[in-house]
Motif scaffolding. Sequence first.
Motif, PDB file in Angstrom:
ATOM      1  N   GLU A  82     100.837 206.403  96.299  1.00 52.75           N
ATOM      2  CA  GLU A  82     100.411 206.124  94.806  1.00 52.75           C
ATOM      3  C   GLU A  82      99.079 206.527  94.522  1.00 52.75           C
ATOM      4  OE1 GLU A  82     102.341 205.226  92.405  1.00 52.75           O
ATOM      5  OE2 GLU A  82     104.129 203.807  93.396  1.00 52.75           O
ATOM      6  N   ARG A  83      97.987 206.112  95.435  1.00 51.83           N
ATOM      7  CA  ARG A  83      96.690 206.358  95.076  1.00 51.83           C
ATOM      8  C   ARG A  83      96.203 207.808  95.139  1.00 51.83           C
ATOM      9  NH1 ARG A  83      96.489 201.829  98.394  1.00 51.83           N
ATOM     10  NH2 ARG A  83      95.683 203.152 100.223  1.00 51.83           N
ATOM     11  N   ALA A  84      96.692 208.562  96.342  1.00 51.71           N
ATOM     12  CA  ALA A  84      96.354 209.922  96.634  1.00 51.71           C
ATOM     13  C   ALA A  84      96.807 210.855  95.643  1.00 51.71           C
ATOM     14  CB  ALA A  84      96.525 210.139  98.172  1.00 51.71           C
ATOM     15  N   TYR A  85      97.864 210.982  95.491  1.00 52.52           N
ATOM     16  CA  TYR A  85      98.858 212.066  94.724  1.00 52.52           C
ATOM     17  C   TYR A  85      98.406 212.622  93.493  1.00 52.52           C
ATOM     18  CZ  TYR A  85     102.023 213.259  98.708  1.00 52.52           C
ATOM     19  OH  TYR A  85     102.436 213.719 100.037  1.00 52.52           O
ATOM     20  N   PRO A  86      98.125 211.252  92.696  1.00 51.16           N
ATOM     21  CA  PRO A  86      97.597 211.763  91.360  1.00 51.16           C
ATOM     22  C   PRO A  86      96.520 212.656  91.466  1.00 51.16           C
ATOM     23  CG  PRO A  86      97.901 209.541  91.339  1.00 51.16           C
ATOM     24  CD  PRO A  86      98.120 209.790  92.571  1.00 51.16           C
ATOM     25  N   ASP A  87      95.524 212.354  92.192  1.00 51.17           N
ATOM     26  CA  ASP A  87      94.371 213.490  92.429  1.00 51.17           C
ATOM     27  C   ASP A  87      94.838 214.643  92.951  1.00 51.17           C
ATOM     28  OD1 ASP A  87      92.431 212.043  91.584  1.00 51.17           O
ATOM     29  OD2 ASP A  87      91.629 211.106  93.664  1.00 51.17           O
ATOM     30  N   VAL A  88      95.665 214.527  93.840  1.00 52.62           N
ATOM     31  CA  VAL A  88      96.301 216.003  94.213  1.00 52.62           C
ATOM     32  C   VAL A  88      96.697 216.923  93.239  1.00 52.62           C
ATOM     33  CG1 VAL A  88      98.107 216.949  95.764  1.00 52.62           C
ATOM     34  CG2 VAL A  88      96.808 215.115  96.863  1.00 52.62           C
ATOM     35  N   VAL A  89      97.686 216.296  92.572  1.00 47.24           N
ATOM     36  CA  VAL A  89      98.425 217.170  91.494  1.00 47.24           C
ATOM     37  C   VAL A  89      97.316 217.478  90.196  1.00 47.24           C
ATOM     38  CG1 VAL A  89     100.027 217.059  89.617  1.00 47.24           C
ATOM     39  CG2 VAL A  89     100.489 216.078  91.954  1.00 47.24           C
ATOM     40  N   ARG A  90      96.411 216.645  89.773  1.00 48.52           N
ATOM     41  CA  ARG A  90      95.547 216.979  88.940  1.00 48.52           C
ATOM     42  C   ARG A  90      94.651 218.145  89.509  1.00 48.52           C
ATOM     43  NH1 ARG A  90      90.552 215.529  89.003  1.00 48.52           N
ATOM     44  NH2 ARG A  90      91.130 213.895  90.518  1.00 48.52           N
ATOM     45  N   ARG A  91      94.251 218.116  90.733  1.00 47.49           N
ATOM     46  CA  ARG A  91      93.511 219.389  91.203  1.00 47.49           C
ATOM     47  C   ARG A  91      93.962 220.711  91.152  1.00 47.49           C
ATOM     48  NH1 ARG A  91      89.576 216.757  95.746  1.00 47.49           N
ATOM     49  NH2 ARG A  91      89.097 214.982  94.772  1.00 47.49           N
ATOM     50  N   ILE A  92      95.332 220.566  91.711  1.00 51.38           N
ATOM     51  CA  ILE A  92      96.100 221.583  91.862  1.00 51.38           C
ATOM     52  C   ILE A  92      96.407 222.435  90.254  1.00 51.38           C
ATOM     53  CG2 ILE A  92      98.346 222.716  92.467  1.00 51.38           C
ATOM     54  CD1 ILE A  92      98.025 220.916  95.006  1.00 51.38           C
ATOM     55  N   VAL A  93      96.785 221.400  89.406  1.00 52.50           N
ATOM     56  CA  VAL A  93      97.148 222.030  88.089  1.00 52.50           C
ATOM     57  C   VAL A  93      95.801 222.658  87.473  1.00 52.50           C
ATOM     58  CG1 VAL A  93      97.552 221.244  85.675  1.00 52.50           C
ATOM     59  CG2 VAL A  93      98.996 220.338  87.373  1.00 52.50           C
ATOM     60  N   ASN A  94      94.515 221.753  87.541  1.00 53.55           N
ATOM     61  CA  ASN A  94      93.531 222.367  86.921  1.00 53.55           C
ATOM     62  C   ASN A  94      92.984 223.730  87.429  1.00 53.55           C
ATOM     63  OD1 ASN A  94      93.587 220.459  84.999  1.00 53.55           O
ATOM     64  ND2 ASN A  94      92.220 218.961  86.204  1.00 53.55           N
ATOM     65  N   SER A  95      93.504 223.747  88.609  1.00 54.23           N
ATOM     66  CA  SER A  95      93.127 225.211  89.497  1.00 54.23           C
ATOM     67  C   SER A  95      93.699 226.479  88.763  1.00 54.23           C
ATOM     68  CB  SER A  95      93.438 224.902  90.676  1.00 54.23           C
ATOM     69  OG  SER A  95      92.530 224.224  91.397  1.00 54.23           O
ATOM     70  N   GLY A  96      94.715 225.970  87.871  1.00 57.15           N
ATOM     71  CA  GLY A  96      95.486 226.927  87.183  1.00 57.15           C
ATOM     72  C   GLY A  96      96.986 227.398  87.902  1.00 57.15           C
ATOM     73  N   THR A  97      97.311 226.343  88.579  1.00 56.99           N
ATOM     74  CA  THR A  97      98.754 226.595  89.123  1.00 56.99           C
ATOM     75  C   THR A  97      99.726 226.007  88.071  1.00 56.99           C
ATOM     76  OG1 THR A  97      97.926 226.702  91.599  1.00 56.99           O
ATOM     77  CG2 THR A  97     100.080 226.001  91.061  1.00 56.99           C
ATOM     78  N   THR A  98     100.469 226.789  87.633  1.00 62.03           N
ATOM     79  CA  THR A  98     101.423 226.338  86.841  1.00 62.03           C
ATOM     80  C   THR A  98     102.758 226.089  87.484  1.00 62.03           C
ATOM     81  OG1 THR A  98     102.051 228.657  86.101  1.00 62.03           O
ATOM     82  CG2 THR A  98     100.636 227.361  84.575  1.00 62.03           C
ATOM     83  N   THR A  99     103.326 226.848  88.545  1.00 58.72           N
ATOM     84  CA  THR A  99     104.339 226.535  89.425  1.00 58.72           C
ATOM     85  C   THR A  99     103.772 226.334  90.808  1.00 58.72           C
ATOM     86  OG1 THR A  99     105.940 227.935  88.046  1.00 58.72           O
ATOM     87  CG2 THR A  99     106.409 227.498  90.406  1.00 58.72           C
ATOM     88  N   CYS A 100     104.209 225.548  91.635  1.00 62.75           N
ATOM     89  CA  CYS A 100     103.750 225.154  92.897  1.00 62.75           C
ATOM     90  C   CYS A 100     104.830 224.737  93.725  1.00 62.75           C
ATOM     91  CB  CYS A 100     102.597 224.098  92.819  1.00 62.75           C
ATOM     92  SG  CYS A 100     101.837 223.831  94.339  1.00 62.75           S
ATOM     93  N   CYS A 101     104.762 225.390  95.116  1.00 62.73           N
ATOM     94  CA  CYS A 101     105.877 224.997  95.943  1.00 62.73           C
ATOM     95  C   CYS A 101     105.204 224.139  96.980  1.00 62.73           C
ATOM     96  CB  CYS A 101     106.375 226.323  97.078  1.00 62.73           C
ATOM     97  SG  CYS A 101     107.187 227.440  95.641  1.00 62.73           S
ATOM     98  N   TYR A 102     105.688 222.928  96.936  1.00 63.36           N
ATOM     99  CA  TYR A 102     104.929 221.717  97.563  1.00 63.36           C
ATOM    100  C   TYR A 102     105.580 221.270  98.926  1.00 63.36           C
ATOM    101  CZ  TYR A 102     102.033 220.248  93.485  1.00 63.36           C
ATOM    102  OH  TYR A 102     101.217 220.234  92.426  1.00 63.36           O
ATOM    103  N   TYR A 103     104.765 221.093  99.785  1.00 63.17           N
ATOM    104  CA  TYR A 103     105.419 220.344 100.921  1.00 63.17           C
ATOM    105  C   TYR A 103     104.947 218.940 101.070  1.00 63.17           C
ATOM    106  CZ  TYR A 103     106.533 224.364 103.922  1.00 63.17           C
ATOM    107  OH  TYR A 103     107.092 225.564 104.516  1.00 63.17           O
ATOM    108  N   GLY A 104     105.814 217.690 101.047  1.00 62.42           N
ATOM    109  CA  GLY A 104     105.599 216.630 101.119  1.00 62.42           C
ATOM    110  C   GLY A 104     105.169 216.128 102.681  1.00 62.42           C
ATOM    111  N   SER A 105     105.073 214.973 103.041  1.00 61.03           N
ATOM    112  CA  SER A 105     104.998 214.810 104.360  1.00 61.03           C
ATOM    113  C   SER A 105     106.669 214.468 104.666  1.00 61.03           C
ATOM    114  CB  SER A 105     104.431 213.361 104.496  1.00 61.03           C
ATOM    115  OG  SER A 105     104.846 212.340 103.685  1.00 61.03           O
ATOM    116  N   LEU A 106     106.785 213.865 105.925  1.00 57.94           N
ATOM    117  CA  LEU A 106     108.097 213.678 106.184  1.00 57.94           C
ATOM    118  C   LEU A 106     108.974 212.284 105.350  1.00 57.94           C
ATOM    119  CD1 LEU A 106     108.359 210.755 108.416  1.00 57.94           C
ATOM    120  CD2 LEU A 106     107.558 212.541 109.915  1.00 57.94           C
TER     121      LEU A 106
END
Length: 537
Positions: A119-143
């Motif tokens: 909950e604490r880490a993923y919002p930062d992750v998504v924000r950084r990836i979106v702001n880098s200009g990635t409109t579509t992303c293929c994400y691996y989560g953990s297990l």
Amino acid sequence: MATIYYGPVINPQSLTDYLALPKCLILVSAKGDIDRIYEDVQSSQLQEILAQNGYTDHSAFNFIESREGEFLMPGFIDTHTHACQVPNLGVGGEFELLQWLDNYTFPTEARFKDAGYAERAYPDVVRRIVNSGTTTCCYYGSLHLEATKILAKLVHDRGQRAFVGKCNMNRNCPPNYIEPSVKESIDTTLALIKYIEELPKTSNSQPLVHPILTPRFAISCTEELLERVSKIALENPKLAIQTHISENPSEVELTKSLFNADSYAQVYERYHLLRNNTILAHGVHLTEDEMVLIAKHGAGVSHCPTSNFYLSSGMARVGMLLDHGVKVGLGTDVAGGYSPSILSTIQHASIASKMLAIQAAQAADKKCNRSRDRHRRDEEADSEPSEPSEPSDEVESHSHGHHGHHGHGHKHHHHEDNCDGDKKGPGGFTNERLSIAALLYLATLGGAHVCCLQDRIGSFAEKKAFDALLVSVRDETGNPGVWGYNTARDLTDGVTAQSADRSMVEWLERFLFCGDDRNIRRVIVQGKMIGGQEYQH
Ligand SMILES: O=c1[nH]c(=O)c2nc[nH]c2[nH]1
């Protein structure tokens, strides 16, 4: 509300071509799809064209006109990244893959067992990836199921287009980061698929976030687990699949021995995991036979050059993959890759292709010199008493060829045929540098093909979704790496001193090679702004 965009537009077409349209008009419906594109509209024609399309009431639509030094382009498609590795950006690069997984990656991913941390880490992750200009992303989560649900929900709520999967991994992993049973792995996979499929749809009633099967890589899955994953895949032909392939020599050898297989690709074929919606990350050490196999099944490769350099994996033979008809897109592969931005991936894809071209040219030169020497010696031998000849290293040259170092770069176009320096595939990409058109394509339309979304995204066309970046290479963005558009400085006698400043082609190149998130004013998915400098958090 509908939105009308007017101004410079870059539109990828193919591996060899893109359009640079200075006065393009794009009409985007309230649902975020492209209704009409007019490629060349003078400002004097604007009102008439808008009226023809029913846009007379200016309060009923948004009108966005780009300025000099700004342009629209399709959003980036990241075909391979690990959301749960973002905390590791830029650390661990002294290791190669298998040691890096044990020492850095698995311990970091293990933290996502704690849903609170997710909950604490993923919002930062998504924000950084979106702001880098990635409109579509293929994400691996953990297990972990819970953490990956949190990731999927965040991506969905943000409005990014994505594939989200949780890793299947039940062997060759540390005791605190391994799935306890095949059943647990499969049950949690099915639960995540269901959860994602039940997320609300977008304005045009199509899903933005898709589930994706994610058997981490062959080494981390028992045969029984791969059989069960395979069963899910066979029962759900539309379900996408992502995994890793042939990234590192030790990984390739271990895979072949664990599965008693002749090649890495054969392992995935055995479990029906090669198909048109499969995304294979890396492919650095694929043989040509494997490329043929992958092309036969229509699977795509995610080229991850930042990671391939950082983990000393090698350079994927992208040109050869393309010549074999394999679909290729780009992947940041965070955190094997140390940047969440596809811009870095583009830069490293360019460098990797240049290195391969240089090596091929050198190999061709060497071979050519040898054959010339041999020819000379044969002639001398004919006219003189015989001498013992030097051993031939033809064999070495062939094994280089096997690794894709045949052929030559541009500067060797005039080599004689008998030097065998011109081995190119049908498309002419093997051992050639990737052009700007090719790099742009791989980052957009190529990625869309890899995701099987080429009818929706990757370029601007009527009926496609409007997934776009509004880019600025104007000086005021504050990026010191971009010699930006600045008329106050560069205008002389009514024209810019450097006509380059006015050239859209150069705006694009400056952005691809020197740009960063400061140059991305808006990130737009399905017509809606979801990030960029102008996005209000
Ligand atoms: O670059 C990589 N990152 C990973 O997390 C991984 N897992 C298996 N193979 C991998 N390669």
